[in-house]
Design an enzyme around this catalytic site. Structure first.
Site, PDB file in Angstrom:
ATOM      1  N   LYS A  45     -71.964  57.013  38.188  1.00  0.00           N
ATOM      2  CA  LYS A  45     -72.340  55.711  39.126  1.00  0.00           C
ATOM      3  C   LYS A  45     -72.876  54.742  37.908  1.00  0.00           C
ATOM      4  O   LYS A  45     -73.546  55.108  36.951  1.00  0.00           O
ATOM      5  CB  LYS A  45     -73.535  55.827  40.019  1.00  0.00           C
ATOM      6  CG  LYS A  45     -73.959  54.754  40.713  1.00  0.00           C
ATOM      7  CD  LYS A  45     -73.137  53.843  41.470  1.00  0.00           C
ATOM      8  CE  LYS A  45     -73.689  52.685  41.872  1.00  0.00           C
ATOM      9  NZ  LYS A  45     -72.812  51.602  42.572  1.00  0.00           N
ATOM     10  N   ASN A  71     -67.850  46.495  50.495  1.00  0.00           N
ATOM     11  CA  ASN A  71     -69.200  47.122  50.107  1.00  0.00           C
ATOM     12  C   ASN A  71     -70.069  45.973  49.359  1.00  0.00           C
ATOM     13  O   ASN A  71     -69.807  45.247  48.409  1.00  0.00           O
ATOM     14  CB  ASN A  71     -69.060  48.355  49.333  1.00  0.00           C
ATOM     15  CG  ASN A  71     -69.118  47.970  47.498  1.00  0.00           C
ATOM     16  OD1 ASN A  71     -70.034  47.853  46.978  1.00  0.00           O
ATOM     17  ND2 ASN A  71     -67.973  47.670  46.942  1.00  0.00           N
ATOM     18  N   SER A  72     -71.372  46.253  49.735  1.00  0.00           N
ATOM     19  CA  SER A  72     -72.203  45.758  48.801  1.00  0.00           C
ATOM     20  C   SER A  72     -73.640  46.531  48.670  1.00  0.00           C
ATOM     21  O   SER A  72     -74.510  46.391  49.200  1.00  0.00           O
ATOM     22  CB  SER A  72     -73.076  44.161  49.543  1.00  0.00           C
ATOM     23  OG  SER A  72     -73.851  43.572  48.688  1.00  0.00           O
ATOM     24  N   ASN A 127     -70.437  48.026  32.299  1.00  0.00           N
ATOM     25  CA  ASN A 127     -69.925  47.258  33.783  1.00  0.00           C
ATOM     26  C   ASN A 127     -70.381  45.934  33.784  1.00  0.00           C
ATOM     27  O   ASN A 127     -71.529  45.496  34.092  1.00  0.00           O
ATOM     28  CB  ASN A 127     -70.407  48.084  35.140  1.00  0.00           C
ATOM     29  CG  ASN A 127     -70.067  47.467  36.343  1.00  0.00           C
ATOM     30  OD1 ASN A 127     -69.354  46.427  36.305  1.00  0.00           O
ATOM     31  ND2 ASN A 127     -70.419  48.216  37.362  1.00  0.00           N
ATOM     32  N   CYS A 130     -70.139  43.722  38.338  1.00  0.00           N
ATOM     33  CA  CYS A 130     -70.785  44.114  39.740  1.00  0.00           C
ATOM     34  C   CYS A 130     -71.048  42.611  40.575  1.00  0.00           C
ATOM     35  O   CYS A 130     -71.641  41.939  39.920  1.00  0.00           O
ATOM     36  CB  CYS A 130     -72.098  44.865  39.466  1.00  0.00           C
ATOM     37  SG  CYS A 130     -72.726  44.876  41.318  1.00  0.00           S
ATOM     38  N   LYS A 164     -65.765  47.133  32.069  1.00  0.00           N
ATOM     39  CA  LYS A 164     -65.241  47.279  33.313  1.00  0.00           C
ATOM     40  C   LYS A 164     -65.097  45.761  33.724  1.00  0.00           C
ATOM     41  O   LYS A 164     -66.137  44.968  33.629  1.00  0.00           O
ATOM     42  CB  LYS A 164     -65.942  48.092  34.445  1.00  0.00           C
ATOM     43  CG  LYS A 164     -65.717  48.096  35.874  1.00  0.00           C
ATOM     44  CD  LYS A 164     -64.580  48.870  36.130  1.00  0.00           C
ATOM     45  CE  LYS A 164     -64.049  48.971  37.542  1.00  0.00           C
ATOM     46  NZ  LYS A 164     -64.704  50.211  38.272  1.00  0.00           N
TER      47      LYS A 164
HETATM   48  O1  DOR Z   1     -67.847  47.024  44.315  1.00  0.00           O
HETATM   49  C1  DOR Z   1     -68.911  47.474  43.490  1.00  0.00           C
HETATM   50  N1  DOR Z   1     -70.109  47.815  44.198  1.00  0.00           N
HETATM   51  N2  DOR Z   1     -68.777  47.318  42.190  1.00  0.00           N
HETATM   52  C2  DOR Z   1     -69.736  47.467  41.204  1.00  0.00           C
HETATM   53  O2  DOR Z   1     -69.620  47.155  40.300  1.00  0.00           O
HETATM   54  C3  DOR Z   1     -71.146  47.982  41.681  1.00  0.00           C
HETATM   55  C4  DOR Z   1     -70.979  48.412  43.445  1.00  0.00           C
HETATM   56  C5  DOR Z   1     -72.362  48.216  43.941  1.00  0.00           C
HETATM   57  O3  DOR Z   1     -73.255  49.239  43.437  1.00  0.00           O
HETATM   58  O4  DOR Z   1     -72.583  47.291  44.696  1.00  0.00           O
END
Ligand code: DOR
Length: 312
Positions: A45, A71-72, A127, A130, A164
């Site tokens: 993660k 997702n958030s 990354n 995000c 990423k």
């Molecule tokens: O979709 C995502 N959710 N991409 C990310 O890089 C982080 C993750 C999150 O933790 O919100």
């Protein structure tokens, strides 16, 4: 049949692994990905320096009929030291990708310094994409900021490093980001992160399905496959051959894995479908992939990697 791959001198006995964020927050989850007989590696993660609880729930939702996910999460993670402890103590035959997602350039550089000075001997994934931290833009949509952090990072960082990326949607942007990435000795790029700031609505209640950011969140799964393939293909056509590509996005079948490789992916990551199906997904996908490869008369991934045909 040979389903192996190589990045930066690391050998991957299987072509698939988890996408960062899915099944990789705790040691138990990371162990379960490593323990699968059908994964080639694991990615942690994305870590921030300190533990983060992430955004308020509900923050993850699966659309019906495995159409995809939104997702958030907001980077919930156990903190950098937790993952450093895991990767340095773990006796793993499989390579480990250590993902970091600092909330500022300086936080990323600080974590990279710590990784450089540590005993960690795997690969690092920075990354830059995000979409879910309120008030923080996706760095890799800012080409100057991307160039700046990579310039500062490669001034001292000597271990295998990749980035990423978020999805790009314009040919000029493919050109621009590739021109920047090609200036650096990157081991790999991983494309794509979720498609940021989508919106999903519940038919019955006329309400968004996740709480953070008024319902806006990163889209993954089947919905993003075409965008993921376009990004893998566009970057494979533009990046130096030394920069390997990890294809991520929209993988729910062996055919999807095959398509990523056809577009040029060296490794393929599974996010949404891993969340939906659990680690058993890797066995099914590898079996489906092997069936396709056999039917096509190939015996290794190298025979068709990047060999996508276009119409003359
Ligand atoms: O979709 C995502 N959710 N991409 C990310 O890089 C982080 C993750 C999150 O933790 O919100």
């Amino acid at each position: 049949m040979n389903l192996t791959a190589t990045i930066a001198g690391f050998n991957f006995e299987h072509v698939m692994l988890n996408a960062a964020g899915v099944m990789c927050q705790t040691a138990e989850e990371l162990d379960s990905v490593l323990a699968s007989a059908h994964t080639g590696a694991v990615v942690t993660k994305s870590a921030t320096t300190n533990l983060r609880p992430g955004n308020p729930a509900p923050r993850y939702y699966e659309l019906p009929n495995t159409l995809g996910t939104i997702n958030s999460m907001g980077l919930p993670n156990e903190g950098f030291d937790y993952y450093m402890d895991y990767v340095t103590k773990k006796q793993s035959q499989k390579p480990i990708f250590f993902s970091i997602a600092g909330l500022s350039k300086q936080e990323n550089l600080d974590m990279l310094h710590q990784l450089q000075d540590s005993e960690f001997s795997g690969l690092v994934e920075l990354n830059l994409s995000c979409p879910n931290v309120p008030g923080k833009p996706q760095t890799a949509y800012d080409f100057e900021a991307t160039q700046a952090i990579l310039t500062e990072a490669f001034a001292f960082f000597k271990k295998p490093l990749g980035v990423k990326l978020p999805p790009y949607f314009d040919i000029v942007h493919f050109d621009d980001i590739a021109n920047i990435l090609n200036q650096f000795p990157l081991a790999f790029v991983n494309t794509i992160n979720s498609i940021g700031n989508g919106l999903v609505i519940d038919d019955d209640t006329d309400t968004v399905v996740i709480k953070p950011k008024g319902g806006f969140g990163g889209i993954g799964g089947t919905l993003v496959k075409a965008t993921a393939l376009a990004n893998v293909r566009a970057l494979r056509l533009r990046l130096n051959p030394e920069i390997k590509i990890i294809g991520t996005g929209g993988v729910t079948s062996g055919r999807d894995v095959y398509d990523h490789i056809l577009c040029g992916a060296d490794l393929v990551e599974v996010g949404s479908q891993l969340a939906i199906e659990g680690v058993a997904v890797f066995e099914r996908l590898e079996r489906e992939l092997a069936d396709i490869i056999t039917k096509k008369g190939y015996s290794s991934l190298a025979e068709f990697r990047g060999q996508l045909k276009v119409i003359a």
